[in-house]
Each structure stands twice: as C-alpha cells, then as structure tokens.
Design a protein around this motif. Structure first.
Motif, mmCIF file in Angstrom:
data_model
loop_
_atom_site.group_PDB
_atom_site.id
_atom_site.type_symbol
_atom_site.label_atom_id
_atom_site.label_comp_id
_atom_site.label_asym_id
_atom_site.label_seq_id
_atom_site.Cartn_x
_atom_site.Cartn_y
_atom_site.Cartn_z
ATOM 1 N N GLN A 1 0.998 -1.170 0.159
ATOM 2 C CA GLN A 1 0.089 -0.005 -0.263
ATOM 3 C C GLN A 1 0.939 1.393 -0.127
ATOM 4 O OE1 GLN A 1 -4.411 0.524 0.242
ATOM 5 N NE2 GLN A 1 -2.383 2.162 -0.304
ATOM 6 N N ASP A 2 2.017 1.218 0.743
ATOM 7 C CA ASP A 2 2.604 2.281 0.659
ATOM 8 C C ASP A 2 3.503 2.645 -0.293
ATOM 9 O OD1 ASP A 2 1.218 2.797 3.258
ATOM 10 O OD2 ASP A 2 3.271 2.274 4.090
ATOM 11 N N PHE A 3 4.222 1.151 -1.072
ATOM 12 C CA PHE A 3 4.863 1.489 -2.190
ATOM 13 C C PHE A 3 4.558 1.561 -3.675
ATOM 14 C CE2 PHE A 3 6.754 -1.171 -6.065
ATOM 15 C CZ PHE A 3 8.128 -0.353 -6.110
ATOM 16 N N ILE A 4 3.217 2.277 -3.378
ATOM 17 C CA ILE A 4 1.967 2.303 -4.351
ATOM 18 C C ILE A 4 2.416 3.634 -5.155
ATOM 19 C CG2 ILE A 4 -0.146 2.323 -6.033
ATOM 20 C CD1 ILE A 4 -0.754 0.409 -4.358
ATOM 21 N N GLY A 5 2.479 4.003 -6.319
ATOM 22 C CA GLY A 5 2.652 5.538 -6.958
ATOM 23 C C GLY A 5 1.055 6.251 -7.271
ATOM 24 N N ILE A 6 1.827 7.479 -7.839
ATOM 25 C CA ILE A 6 -0.029 8.347 -7.367
ATOM 26 C C ILE A 6 -0.322 7.487 -8.774
ATOM 27 C CG2 ILE A 6 0.500 9.914 -6.087
ATOM 28 C CD1 ILE A 6 1.203 11.230 -8.611
ATOM 29 N N ASP A 7 0.479 7.359 -10.139
ATOM 30 C CA ASP A 7 -0.208 6.223 -11.313
ATOM 31 C C ASP A 7 0.260 5.661 -11.828
ATOM 32 O OD1 ASP A 7 2.099 7.327 -11.896
ATOM 33 O OD2 ASP A 7 2.032 8.425 -13.886
ATOM 34 N N ASP A 8 0.502 4.448 -10.723
ATOM 35 C CA ASP A 8 1.679 3.526 -11.505
ATOM 36 C C ASP A 8 -0.079 2.736 -12.449
ATOM 37 O OD1 ASP A 8 3.839 3.657 -10.075
ATOM 38 O OD2 ASP A 8 3.079 2.968 -8.557
ATOM 39 N N ILE A 9 -0.039 1.943 -12.906
ATOM 40 C CA ILE A 9 -0.767 0.584 -12.876
ATOM 41 C C ILE A 9 -0.467 -0.992 -12.204
ATOM 42 C CG2 ILE A 9 -1.598 -0.763 -15.071
ATOM 43 C CD1 ILE A 9 -0.590 1.327 -16.704
ATOM 44 N N ILE A 10 -1.017 -1.195 -11.623
ATOM 45 C CA ILE A 10 -1.622 -2.092 -10.656
ATOM 46 C C ILE A 10 -2.076 -3.301 -11.228
ATOM 47 C CG2 ILE A 10 -1.453 -3.408 -8.520
ATOM 48 C CD1 ILE A 10 -1.746 0.509 -8.188
ATOM 49 N N LEU A 11 -0.788 -4.571 -11.455
ATOM 50 C CA LEU A 11 -2.118 -5.443 -12.155
ATOM 51 C C LEU A 11 -1.547 -7.016 -11.404
ATOM 52 C CD1 LEU A 11 0.355 -4.881 -14.774
ATOM 53 C CD2 LEU A 11 -1.989 -6.107 -15.884
ATOM 54 N N ALA A 12 -3.040 -7.273 -11.104
ATOM 55 C CA ALA A 12 -3.192 -8.433 -9.912
ATOM 56 C C ALA A 12 -3.705 -9.531 -9.762
ATOM 57 C CB ALA A 12 -3.959 -7.832 -8.165
ATOM 58 N N GLU A 13 -2.652 -10.713 -10.023
ATOM 59 C CA GLU A 13 -3.714 -11.887 -10.219
ATOM 60 C C GLU A 13 -4.174 -12.357 -10.066
ATOM 61 O OE1 GLU A 13 -3.624 -15.132 -12.982
ATOM 62 O OE2 GLU A 13 -2.084 -13.268 -13.338
ATOM 63 N N GLN A 14 -4.888 -14.081 -10.494
ATOM 64 C CA GLN A 14 -6.201 -14.419 -9.699
ATOM 65 C C GLN A 14 -5.527 -15.374 -8.813
ATOM 66 O OE1 GLN A 14 -9.308 -12.881 -9.655
ATOM 67 N NE2 GLN A 14 -10.390 -14.458 -9.265
ATOM 68 N N GLY A 15 -5.562 -15.438 -7.498
ATOM 69 C CA GLY A 15 -4.698 -15.593 -6.415
ATOM 70 C C GLY A 15 -4.815 -15.253 -5.604
ATOM 71 N N THR A 16 -3.894 -15.420 -4.931
ATOM 72 C CA THR A 16 -3.733 -14.457 -3.233
ATOM 73 C C THR A 16 -3.063 -13.200 -3.643
ATOM 74 O OG1 THR A 16 -1.130 -14.589 -3.261
ATOM 75 C CG2 THR A 16 -2.551 -16.488 -1.946
ATOM 76 N N SER A 17 -3.034 -12.290 -4.439
ATOM 77 C CA SER A 17 -1.699 -11.724 -5.160
ATOM 78 C C SER A 17 -4.247 -10.560 -5.431
ATOM 79 C CB SER A 17 -1.273 -11.110 -6.776
ATOM 80 O OG SER A 17 0.009 -12.492 -6.038
ATOM 81 N N PHE A 18 -4.741 -11.123 -5.900
ATOM 82 C CA PHE A 18 -5.662 -10.284 -6.342
ATOM 83 C C PHE A 18 -6.456 -9.764 -5.211
ATOM 84 C CE2 PHE A 18 -10.200 -9.634 -7.057
ATOM 85 C CZ PHE A 18 -10.478 -8.823 -7.939
#
Length: 547
Positions: free
Chosen positions: A365-382
């Motif tokens: 949560q703290d690492f994400i930048g203001i205009d990043d694109i976040i892709l979360a795989e269908q698993g624990t990541s999502f």
C-alpha cells in the motif's frame, strides 16, 4: 486508391487507435505480417505463444481502448481461444485476426495442415461465435464493409471480434472508395428511464451506487464521478472492476463484497432502499458466493444493454447513453454514509521474521505511486490487492470473472506498451507464473521495465483454501525463479531480488525507487497456507457453492 486488403485492414485499425499488434507468425499469415512490420505507425510484437498474445492484447486494449492480434489458422487461433473468451467475459475489445489458407484451397476442400483433415474450413470460425460479439469471413468483395463493421462492433460493444482472412485475400488489391472513420456515438433518448430512476431516488432514505467493470470498459469514470458529485450518493465498488470510481473521492465508501465486506459498508449497502447498480455484475467471486444481504430484484440495473427497474426491463440502451442521462437527475442525497478510511502509512512492523501476506500488502500500500498501473493475478495476489486504496490516477487490472491464472504476466506486456511512461507493478503467484513465464522473454526483448513481484508459496493457495489443502494436485514443482530473467536473456537487463522478511522488502522498495529505469524481478517467499483474510473467506464460500 489501390491498396491490398491487408493494408486496408491495418489502416483501419490504426485509425481506431491500434499501434501495437500482438501474435505469433505462421505460414498462413506471413505475407500479411509484412503489411504490419513495414508501417511507421504500427509495431509488431511477437509473443512466445498465441495464448500469451491474447492476454497481451487484452492488457493493451484495457488501457488503449482497442487492440489487435494475429494468429495462423487452426492451431494458432485455437490456442488464443481462452484469452479471447476472457476478453468477451470482461468486455475488452480485441480484434482477433486469423491468417487462413487461400480461397482456392478452401473452395477445393483440400486436406491442408492445421485443418482437421476433412476438407472443412469453418469449424474454428463456429467456435468463435460464442466468444466474440461479431465474426466475419473477409473477401475482396466485402472487405470495405466487413472490416469497418467488425471494428465498429468491437468499439461499440467493448468485446472481441474475429476476422477470418485468407492469405490470398490479404494480398489482393482493392480500389479503396473511402478511408475508415470511427463512427460517431449514437445518441439515444433515455429520458423515460432516467425519470423512473429519479422518482425512485426522491423517495429513498438510504441510496447507494454499486459500480464495476463496465465503467472501466467504456471509460466513463469522469461521467460517473460527475453524477456522484451532483447527487452526493455514496459509492461502493465491486472487486470486478476495481478502479471504476475515484477512491480519493469523499463519496467513496470502499469495496462491497457481500458478507465479507467491512461491517459498516455491508450494513449500509444491504439496508439501502435504492441501489443503483451502474456498470457492475454481481458475480460469485465479487460477492463472496452471492452473500449480499439485499434482494437483487429491488436493484436498479444500469448496465450496457441491460436496464431493469422493477418490472421495466430493456436491452435497447447503451451504458454511455444511460450514464449521460443520469447527469440530468435533480436529486441530492442528505443521508450520512460511512467514509472510506485510507490505511495509515507504516502500519506494520519491519523486522527479520518471515514475511506474511498481511504485512506484504500493508507495505505494498505504501509502495504504490500516484499513477502506477497495478496488475493483480487471480490468486492470493488479487484477493490481497483489491482492498488496496488507490489514487485517482492509478489503474487496477485483474480478471476475477474469467479468472484464468497466468493472465496478468502477458497482460503486463500490453499495459506497459500502452503507456511506457507509467510504472507497471505486477503481483503474481508462483503457480500462475508457471503457466505463462515464457513471455518474460518478450518483456526483455521489448526493453520493458515493469516491477514483478512473484509470491513463492509453493503451489496453488487459492485451490488449497477451497479444497484439498494438502493434496498433491495443489502442489507445483519448485523453480529457481530468480534465474528466469537470465534464462530469458535478461542477465544484464533485469535487477533480481530475494525477499523473505519485511526488512528485505523494505530494502527492495528502496532499490526499485533508486533504479526506476530498469525491470525488477522480485521473488517473495511466504508460507504455503498463509493467505489474505478475504481469500480465506471466499475459499469457504466457493467450497460451499461447489458441494
């Protein structure tokens, strides 16, 4: 003006906004590919297989608005079927082009390679009918009507289309009468239905908006936010379509996922007397096994070609017209609603203890930048990432409806190539990575610079949570993941990191920030049965649903 059919097709796609074309070469598309690589306004991106190409095209279309991919007849197009079906399910406009045998071969019914050896050539086209919004067999005579029709269908429906293009047709010259133009949007009179919605709101004591993926597909974010600011109706998002609404808005409550939602959000939504479902689908994964506490028959459905309010049901109207009509509603909500509370920075302990999923996502949560694109795989990541609080200019991509594991790695190729100036953060697990890992090679060849976090938790944790916690079918063979970039030719191009503790992860974050112009590959080790809290709950819901 004289042009080859293949040239005309690519001119039309370029006009529609396609600048990258994904796929795999084959003898039935090779000369057509010459019409792609010779262009100054378009780039051919060869993938390691057709399935990965379909995922990459999907990722590109989600940001760019439309994409195209090319495969060869039979073996190639069928390898892409899974990805195209996912694009259909989640409303992503991909133009799937199949390079096919010559018309003479097809008319003669010859037993050619990549066919079923029965002299038939429509088998595969029939398969695409159920997973595309429109299909076409391109000929010299119909090219100037069929190609625009198919591209327009992809644009208007935000779903894939399929073009069967015999290789001799692609190379045949036609006299182009008129260059392709993107059609103007069709205006529909939706005032009758907007008045019905307004009447319902006028008597409402606790209204709410549930929103989701169709807002992303049709890029209606600004219109939705304008409607919310005018009416001050609070918004809850589904995990299917996260990013549909500005999470920094004072009218954003948070994620609604049925019985496992935060209590104050769940109570507000479940007890609402006017639920506007705008561009959302109440699927099992988005609602923890349909565990919502309201009567779905009371929900006002405002979706693409799907409007329902009480006994009034119609499929006539488009979502853009309906959302535009909402802006005419005269109503202002005065009911208090729960506010979204953004996570406090540093709400975790940095130490040398084994890293847990809970700490991992708090730190992310703290690492994400203001205009990043976040892709979360269908698993624990999502299931860990969909509760992250986004900034207004973030883009979040998952695939919770179709849920094809391995999707996000090739999709990152497409999302990164759609905008090289935005950082892409891929969150993926080891089981999913093993399905599509080959396209790390494509990332390296194209000099892309995503940040890839691979959770190594020794197998299929989602499946373990549903059934067979210790069964061998949920195990995978352990890879030396950190060697993959070198195997795929990126020894001197990719920074590789190893994470086992929160201290390790903190240090990796610092290194990534210091070296933003480099691809980073991070192996994150965590326990096989450690999972985000939401995944534990949804796993139980799926288990119950399947019993």
């Amino acid at each position: 003006m004289k042009k080859r059919v293949g040239e005309y097709l690519m001119d039309a796609l370029s006009t529609a906004g396609v600048k990258k074309v994904y796929g795999v070469p084959g003898d039935f598309n090779l000369t057509f590919l010459d019409d792609i690589v010779s262009r100054d306004d378009m780039e051919w991106v060869g993938n390691t297989n057709e399935l990965n190409a379909s995922y990459a095209a999907d990722g590109y279309a989600r940001l760019n608005g439309i994409s195209a991919m090319v495969t060869t007849f039979g073996v190639g197009e069928l390898s892409a079927v899974n990805g195209i079906a996912g694009s259909y399910a989640e409303r992503v406009p991909v133009v799937a082009i199949t390079g096919a045998p010559t018309t003479a071969v097809e008319e003669a019914g010859k037993y050619v390679h990549h066919s079923l050896g029965e002299g038939k050539f429509d088998n595969y086209r029939k398969m695409f009918k159920e997973i595309t919004t429109a299909q076409g067999y391109i000929t010299v005579d119909n090219a100037q009507t069929e190609i625009p029709r198919l591209i327009n269908a992809a644009i208007s429906e935000k779903r894939p289309v399929h073009l069967h293009l015999p290789i001799d047709v692609a190379q045949s010259e036609i006299d182009v009468k008129e260059a392709y133009k993107i059609p103007e949007p069709i205006h529909q009179d939706v005032s009758k239905y907007i008045e019905m919605i307004e009447q319902k709101l006028q008597t409402a004591k606790q209204p709410v908006i549930i929103t989701g993926h169709e807002i992303n597909s049709f890029k209606l974010h600004d219109e939705l936010e304008q409607f919310v600011e005018q009416t001050q109706i609070p918004v809850a998002q589904l995990s299917l379509g996260k990013g549909a609404f500005n999470e920094e808005s004072p009218f954003y409550m948070g994620i609604y996922d049925g019985s496992i939602a935060e209590e104050k959000i769940r109570d507000y939504v479940d007890n609402s007397d006017a639920i506007l479902n705008i561009g959302a689908k109440l699927t099992d994964s988005a609602t923890a096994g349909y565990s919502y506490g309201f009567d779905i028959d009371d929900v006002v459905m405002i979706n693409h070609h799907d409007f329902k309010l009480n006994d009034t049901v119609t499929s006539e109207f488009t979502l853009p017209n309906l959302v535009d009509g909402l802006l005419n509603i005269q109503y202002k909500n005065e009911t208090h609603f729960p506010e979204n509370i953004r996570a406090e920075k540093g709400d975790y302990t940095i130490d040398n203890e084994p890293l847990t999923q809970e700490t991992y996502f708090k730190m992310m949560q703290d690492f994400i930048g203001i205009d990043d694109i976040i892709l979360a795989e269908q698993g624990t990541s999502f299931f860990g990432a969909y509760d992250l609080n986004l900034y207004k200019d973030n883009t979040f991509i998952g695939q919770p409806l179709w849920g094809s594991i391995g999707y996000t790695l090739p999709a990152t190729i497409g999302t990164q190539m759609s905008d090289l100036y935005r950082r892409n953060i891929l969150l993926i697990g080891d089981g999913s990575l093993q399905l599509t890992a080959q396209d790390i090679s494509t990332m390296i060849r194209e000099d892309l610079k995503p940040v890839i976090f691979v959770i190594n938790n020794d197998g299929y944790t989602v499946e373990r949570k549903i059934h067979g916690e210790n069964q061998p079918y949920n195990d995978i063979h352990m890879w030396d993941y950190k060697l993959l970039p070198a195997v795929f030719g990126g020894k001197d191009k990719v920074a590789v990191h190893d994470v086992e503790t929160s201290e390790d992860l903190k240090n990796v974050f610092l290194q990534i920030d210091k070296e933003p112009n480099q691809m980073h590959f991070i192996e994150v080790k965590m326990g096989a049965l450690d999972a985000p809290e939401k995944l534990d709950a949804i796993g139980k819901a799926f288990s119950k649903q399947n019993s």
